[in-house]
Every structure is written in C-alpha cells, then in structure tokens.
Design an enzyme around this catalytic site. Structure first.
Site, PDB file in Angstrom:
ATOM      1  N   ASP A 200     -13.222  -2.647  14.727  1.00 31.41           N
ATOM      2  CA  ASP A 200     -14.111  -2.644  13.561  1.00 31.41           C
ATOM      3  C   ASP A 200     -13.507  -3.453  12.411  1.00 31.41           C
ATOM      4  OD1 ASP A 200     -16.525  -1.298  12.392  1.00 31.41           O
ATOM      5  OD2 ASP A 200     -15.055  -0.496  10.996  1.00 31.41           O
ATOM      6  N   GLU A 244       0.424  -4.338  28.693  1.00 31.82           N
ATOM      7  CA  GLU A 244       1.031  -3.352  29.605  1.00 31.82           C
ATOM      8  C   GLU A 244      -0.028  -2.630  30.440  1.00 31.82           C
ATOM      9  OE1 GLU A 244       3.372  -0.434  27.451  1.00 31.82           O
ATOM     10  OE2 GLU A 244       4.046  -2.024  26.078  1.00 31.82           O
TER      11      GLU A 244
HETATM   12  C1  GLC Z   1     -18.488  -2.152  10.669  1.00 34.37           C
HETATM   13  C2  GLC Z   1     -19.402  -1.278  11.485  1.00 34.37           C
HETATM   14  C3  GLC Z   1     -20.325  -0.564  10.565  1.00 34.37           C
HETATM   15  C4  GLC Z   1     -19.495   0.306   9.652  1.00 34.37           C
HETATM   16  C5  GLC Z   1     -18.465  -0.529   8.907  1.00 34.37           C
HETATM   17  C6  GLC Z   1     -17.423   0.344   8.260  1.00 34.37           C
HETATM   18  O1  GLC Z   1     -19.133  -3.195  10.056  1.00 34.37           O
HETATM   19  O2  GLC Z   1     -20.067  -2.048  12.445  1.00 34.37           O
HETATM   20  O3  GLC Z   1     -21.268   0.225  11.239  1.00 34.37           O
HETATM   21  O4  GLC Z   1     -20.318   0.953   8.735  1.00 34.37           O
HETATM   22  O5  GLC Z   1     -17.769  -1.386   9.767  1.00 34.37           O
HETATM   23  O6  GLC Z   1     -16.597   0.917   9.217  1.00 34.37           O
END
Ligand code: GLC
Length: 547
Positions: A200, A244
């Site tokens: 993310d 790994e």
């Molecule tokens: C990313 C995710 C989104 C989330 C954001 C904060 O963009 O795809 O859904 O709200 O990060 O984590």
C-alpha cells in the site's frame, strides 16, 4: 522470470466478497466457500484487501496488529485454511501490506500517546511541536490525502503526522524498530504459506528529512511527502527476505516519472508496480494506446479498477472527457459523477478488460468486474463509511460505491452474499440480474466472455514484444506473439482484415468478419502462415464501414 510477471490476479475486497458467518460482512470462511468461482475464472492468484486486526476506520488500511486477523474476517487459522484451499486449486495468495501507517489503536501508538514528547515510543512515528505562539499551528503545511490537514494535535500539545485519516498515524521509517517489526511481519505471513504482498502507498514510507513546508504550487503533489530516495533501501531489504521464500510484491506507486516507477518495480526491489495510466483513460483509442505505451516495460501490473475508483462499467458509460488526467490527482478522473449509459459502459468495460488481458505483464481484475458491475452512485448518505466521504464533509462521494457486496444469486435481499437480513452496504435491485448465477447461464455475459479470455490469454499472447498494427485511428490494434488484439472505440463497425486470422475470443458475438462498435476481439494468425505484416495494406487493414 517469476509466476507473477504474467499473472492474472483477482483482487478480493474481503468484506464484500462472501459472508460465511452470517453477520452481513464478508469474511475468510465465505471466501473459501466461493473459491470455485475464482478457479472457474482461471485466475493465477488472489490479492486480499487488508484482513489484519483493525478498527476498520479505513476498512483495514488502519492496522492495529499486523500478525492477527481481524475477528470480523476470522482467525489466522481461517486464513491458513484459505491459503491451503487456494493452493489446492493452483491459486496463489497475496495479502495487502500497509507499511506507511498503522492505526491509532496499534499498541505502539497507544504507547506513544502515554509517553512524553521526545521519547523512543514517539520516535516510531512523526511527532512534532506545532508552530505559532502556542504551538497551535501544525508543524508544516502538509495536507492529508483524504482532505484537511495532515496533522492532528494531542491534548499535550504535540502533533502527529497522518498522510491519510487521523486514525492512521504514519510510521517513522527512519526508526530501526519499524524496519525490524515489518521484517518480522513479512516472515510471519510467508511462513504461513502466503505467496506475496501488495504494498500500500509504497512511495510514501520515507518523508523529506526535517519535514519542511511544501513550497510547490498550491494544489500540486507534495514532493516532500512522497517518493523519497531512501524508500528504495526498504524494498531492497524486503527483496532479500522474499527471495528466501520465493515470494513476490506488487507496489501501489503513484509517481510521475517512468524512471522512478521502474526503480520500485526493479527485480531487486518490489519486482512489480501498478501503472495506473490505463485506468484513468477515457474510451478513446489514442488515449488508450498512449497508456499502453506508457506501461510497456518489465514489472508492469495493469489494472482498470480497484477498491479506490469508480467501476469501469460506470466510467465508460459516462460522457468521455478526452483530456490528460490531473497529475496531482489522477484518481479524480476515475471518480466522476454524471449520467451513465450502463449497457454501453458494461459493453465497453468487458472489451477493455480483454485489451488489458492481451498485454504483456500482469493483469489485475477487481472483484465484480468479471460481472461488469456498475458503481453504486446512489447509496444513501447514511450508509456511507469511507473516510473520504466523511473528511470531505460529503462533498466527495468517496469509494463506497465500488465496495458494494457481490451478487452471487438472483435471490433478494442480499443476492446470496450473506444469510443476514442485510449486507453491510445495501445492494441495488439491479444486482440480481447481474449475479454470478444469472451470468453463468448466458453465453455472452461479461462472466462468460472473461472466463474465455482469462483461459485463452496465455496460449494466445506470448512474449514481451507488442507491435502496433496500422488501423483506423479510433481503433487500438496490436500483435503480440502469434495473436492480434483489436479494440474498436470508433463508433463504426470495423471489417477485420483477412490476414488477421480467425477470431478466437471476442467481447460480443462476431458476425462474419465485422467487429461491432465498443468491442474487442482476439485473433490468431492462421496455422502455417507467416503472420501478418505490421502495416497491412490499406485496402484491408482497418477498413471501416459506416453502421
Ligand atoms: C491506498 C489504498 C486505499 C487506502 C489508502 C490508505 O491508496 O488503496 O484504499 O485508503 O492507501 O491506506
């Protein structure tokens, strides 16, 4: 070469896929029960949206314990069972790692709140004194992606940084403990058979030293918050761990330069990163061609949708704006409101998915797009939960409309999603006719077409090389390996040249050699033939006829 390089990955938004325990929210048991759907679609892997323990302020993108499964979704044992069942069907499992921030309910943040300014517990986050006479102004001018300031003040006067919601404090990746904790998290899940992670906001972890004010033009992307060079050391470190286990990553990376994006996707870092240009294009051949060109390189993950944008069936059914998306907010163009011609949008969405599936690289399908579901734009305000909706005071709809639970059957009220009287978000009546059960009976449903396409893709399209074929400017046509993909955005029927070979898969029925409007076809060069020339003669290539 890794399995993920050419994979079709299906993104499961866990709370909206299938409910196994009857509480109205999707969960791991529900997913395990619906694995046959994924197997019959022929996908190589699933990516599960975050299912770690979380107060769910941003539906799991606010993690309070990275090695526990949220009780809403089940237990670690349920996740292990899901992984085993998926593996038994040849489907790999990727989880969603949220390293940029955790939750205010994470033990570390609680500890930090209880600790004084300047303490090691606060050094795991970005705490700072405010400005102004009494520290009443935030430490700098950074904003939150979800609207409003990027800082929140505590009762003791200090502020903490949150690039997203105030419930999502940013971790300080300059702190060794943070690095070590996340190493352990990776190993914990790899030891349980997980095959990889979607990472993310992978470009966000490291901030500009000293957290200076952003001095760029108002409204421009804050270059001090994102894409700092130090972030690459983290991914080189993770790569060694993944190596790994033979595990993999795909990064959610929003950076303007292709060279920068390539660094994240390089084999010694994440290995793969989303290229979102295709996702934000209108239904317009030159724009689509440009986006394909943009992403043609090793390590590209293609996507037309995810849990953050309006669904393609709705986007392509709206008025198409032929303009470059705003680089500071590319997603805005994929979250527009406005009247929708849904049958047209659905037809185009299936065709666009076929185009994506013909490209070299990995293709990510978002759950429900195999049904060409629409965005639910008219959810009652009272049920909306997205922090974007809440933080914008309702001026932005947010992302709830693409997160409405899946329709499995035509049976109201919840279309087979849950045994509970209602799903966590209400499903529109129209979902019944679009359900898996109904689409399974129709030979030209979105589901039927995409099943054929996912299964045929690997046999038809091989190699990294893509050659554009000369055609009507409103048509996207390319050859890859011994096959051709042609997408007709022209509004006119297209006569398919004879030397393009027989049609193997198409998004709509094809009558003779005529590709209708808003459709895609895959053809393969006839057995024994030398193949088509990249620039077929004008008498045949791209010949169009007015409909
Ligand atoms: C990313 C995710 C989104 C989330 C954001 C904060 O963009 O795809 O859904 O709200 O990060 O984590």
């Amino acid at each position: 070469m890794s399995w993920i390089d050419e994979a079709v990955v299906y993104q499961v938004y866990v709370r909206s896929f299938a409910d196994g325990n009857g509480d109205g929210v999707g969960d791991l048991a529900g997913m395990t029960g619906r694995l046959e759907h994924l197997a019959s679609l022929g996908v190589d892997a699933v990516w599960l949206s975050p299912c770690f323990q979380s107060p769910q302020a941003d539906h799991g993108y606010d993690v309070s314990d990275y090695t526990a499964v949220d009780p809403l979704f089940g237990t670690v044992a349920d996740l292990e069972a899901f992984v085993a069942e998926a593996h038994a069907r040849g489907i790999r499992v990727m989880l969603d790692l949220v390293p940029n921030h955790c939750s205010v309910e994470h033990a570390w943040f609680r500890e930090a709140l209880a600790a004084p300014a300047g303490s090691p517990a606060r050094a795991r986050f970005h705490f700072a004194d405010g400005r102004g006479l009494d520290g009443e102004l935030p430490p700098n001018n950074w904003g939150s992606v979800f609207g409003g300031p990027g800082w929140t003040r505590l009762s003791d006067g200090q502020w903490y940084l949150h690039s997203f919601d105030a419930s999502q404090p940013d971790l300080n990746w300059g702190c060794d403990e943070v690095l070590e904790m996340m190493d352990d998290v990776l190993r914990f899940w790899f030891d349980r058979g997980v095959d990889g992670f979607r990472v993310d906001v992978a470009h966000g972890l490291v901030k500009r030293e000293g957290l200076p004010d952003w001095t760029g033009a108002p409204g421009s992307s804050n270059e001090f918050m994102w894409n700092q060079p130090g972030v690459h050391d983290i991914y080189r470190r993770w790569r060694k761990i993944a190596y790994e286990y033979g595990a993999c990553f795909v990064g959610e990376v929003w950076v303007a330069s292709v060279a920068d994006l390539m660094a994240y996707a390089s084999p010694d870092e994440l290995g793969q990163a989303f290229d979102f240009h295709l996702l934000v294009q209108p239904w317009h051949a030159p724009s689509i061609r440009g986006a394909v060109e943009h992403g043609l390189r090793p390590g590209t993950a293609w996507a037309l949708a995810n849990h953050d944008v309006h669904r393609p069936a709705t986007r392509y059914g709206q008025a198409q704006l032929i303009e470059e998306p705003d680089p500071a907010d590319m997603l805005a163009s994929a979250r527009r409101r406005g009247p929708v011609d849904l049958p047209l949008g659905r037809r185009r969405a299936v065709a666009a998915s076929m185009l994506m599936l013909a490209l070299p690289g990995a293709a990510y399908l978002y759950q429900g797009d195999e049904l060409a579901l629409p965005e639910v734009l008219d959810l009652p305000h009272s049920v909306r939960q997205d922090p974007i909706w809440l933080r914008s005071g309702g001026s932005e709809l947010g992302r709830d409309g693409c997160r409405v639970p899946m329709p499995w059957t035509a049976e109201p009220d919840t279309f087979g999603f849950t045994q509970a009287p209602a799903a966590w978000l209400p499903q529109p009546e129209a979902f019944g006719a679009l359900s898996v059960e109904v689409q399974e009976q129709e030979p030209w449903s979105a589901l039927a077409v995409l099943r054929r396409a996912v299964r045929a893709r690997k046999g038809l399209f091989t190699g990294d090389e893509l050659t554009w074929l000369e055609a009507d400017p409103d048509v996207v046509a390319f050859r890859r390996g011994r096959s051709i993909c042609v997408l007709n955005t022209s509004g006119r029927e297209l006569a398919l040249p004879g030397d393009w070979g027989p049609v193997r898969v198409s998004s709509v029925p094809i009558d003779g050699r005529i590709l209708p409007t808003d459709a895609c076809a895959w053809l393969s060069v006839a057995e024994g033939g030398d193949g088509v020339s990249p620039s077929p003669t004008p008498a045949t290539a791209g010949t169009t006829k007015e409909s």
